[in-house]
Design an enzyme around this catalytic site. Structure first.
Site, PDB file in Angstrom:
ATOM      1  N   CYS A 175       0.525  -1.108   0.047  1.00 45.64           N
ATOM      2  CA  CYS A 175       0.325   0.140  -0.119  1.00 45.64           C
ATOM      3  C   CYS A 175       1.220   1.306   0.109  1.00 45.64           C
ATOM      4  CB  CYS A 175      -0.613  -0.187   1.316  1.00 45.64           C
ATOM      5  SG  CYS A 175      -2.488   0.845   0.666  1.00 45.64           S
ATOM      6  N   GLU A 192      -1.437  -8.705   4.209  1.00 45.26           N
ATOM      7  CA  GLU A 192      -0.415  -9.566   5.527  1.00 45.26           C
ATOM      8  C   GLU A 192      -2.322  -9.659   5.847  1.00 45.26           C
ATOM      9  OE1 GLU A 192      -2.062  -4.593   5.351  1.00 45.26           O
ATOM     10  OE2 GLU A 192      -1.842  -5.650   4.544  1.00 45.26           O
ATOM     11  N   HIS A 197      -4.042  -5.411   0.597  1.00 48.43           N
ATOM     12  CA  HIS A 197      -3.075  -5.357   1.741  1.00 48.43           C
ATOM     13  C   HIS A 197      -3.361  -7.370   2.016  1.00 48.43           C
ATOM     14  CE1 HIS A 197      -2.826  -1.767   4.090  1.00 48.43           C
ATOM     15  NE2 HIS A 197      -3.905  -1.381   2.951  1.00 48.43           N
TER      16      HIS A 197
END
Length: 254
Positions: free
Chosen positions: A115, A225, A223
């Site tokens: 990001c 994660e 994202h």
């Protein structure tokens, strides 16, 4: 006999916020958890490392890879040739990220950027950003609805189409597309000459890039994660990053 380390040390950049009047540096747990899940050892990198070239160089000397996280802040526009102020700035994060990237690129150290991290890799390589995608005609909605629960904010929002034979394609076993979450106000306007485009959204927005002539430097706008343990594609990205970092570590020791 010396200790044999088979888990690479990953530097994770930090952001700064105000917490009750105290300047506070933070990293979301989800980034640490994704690194640990993939077999790495995360180490938070404070912004004070850029106070002295010696401090940053000392930190980078022990690392095997760097992770540039997402953030609620944006890069100050003067870094990519735009005028005006950024209402959600974190100048210390800018300095830390650019310093870490400069060192990592020079050392051919593995990089995974997420990001804001993608935007930092773009800017340091001469690219530019759209400051507000929502004000540009032709783009789909790329930002989250902050009134919704986190699970909804991070839910798959749109499809991205992967460039064949690129780094991202190889990590995802030749997949042609995937659905990703989308939580960003800004985006890539021009990627810069040193970057390969790895994926685009249906509206044409660049969603992933890699650095040319670098063993492993991948940046994604989404994202991975978020709940990485439940996402096969997220695990593939982090596994590839940690594997590259382990290879870097072994080469450094040889």
């Amino acid at each position: 006999m010396g200790i044999i380390f088979d888990k690479p040390l990953i530097g994770v950049v930090m952001c700064q916020i105000d917490k009750g009047g105290h300047p506070t540096q933070t990293v979301h747990n989800k980034y640490f958890e994704a690194v640990i899940l993939a077999g790495g050892v995360p180490l938070a990198l404070p912004q004070g490392l850029v106070a002295s070239p010696d401090l940053l160089e000392r930190a980078m000397a022990v690392l095997d890879g760097v992770l540039l996280t997402g953030s609620t802040s944006n890069i100050e526009p003067w870094h990519y040739g735009e005028e005006g102020k950024e209402p959600h700035a974190d100048p210390g994060r800018d300095q830390l990220a650019f310093g870490v990237l400069t060192k990592a690129i020079g050392k051919k150290m593995p990089i995974l950027a997420i990001c804001r991290g993608l935007q930092e890799l773009v800017v340091i390589n001469g690219g530019s950003l759209w400051r507000q995608l929502a004000l540009q005609p032709g783009f789909i909605t790329h930002h989250e609805d902050g009134t919704q629960p986190l699970a909804q904010q991070y839910a798959p929002a749109h499809e991205v189409f992967i460039t064949p034979d690129g780094l991202l394609s190889r990590l995802l076993n030749g997949a042609e597309s995937l659905w990703v979450n989308s939580l960003h106000q800004q985006g890539i306007r021009e990627p810069g000459a040193q970057l390969n485009i790895e994926a685009r959204a249906a509206d044409g927005l660049i969603e992933a890039v890699s650095l040319r002539r670098h063993p492993f430097a991948l940046a994604v706008q989404w994202h991975p994660e978020w709940q990485a343990a439940e996402s096969a594609t997220s695990r593939q990205l982090f596994d590839g990053f940690i594997h590259a970092s382990l290879c870097y570590h072994k080469e450094k020791q040889s």
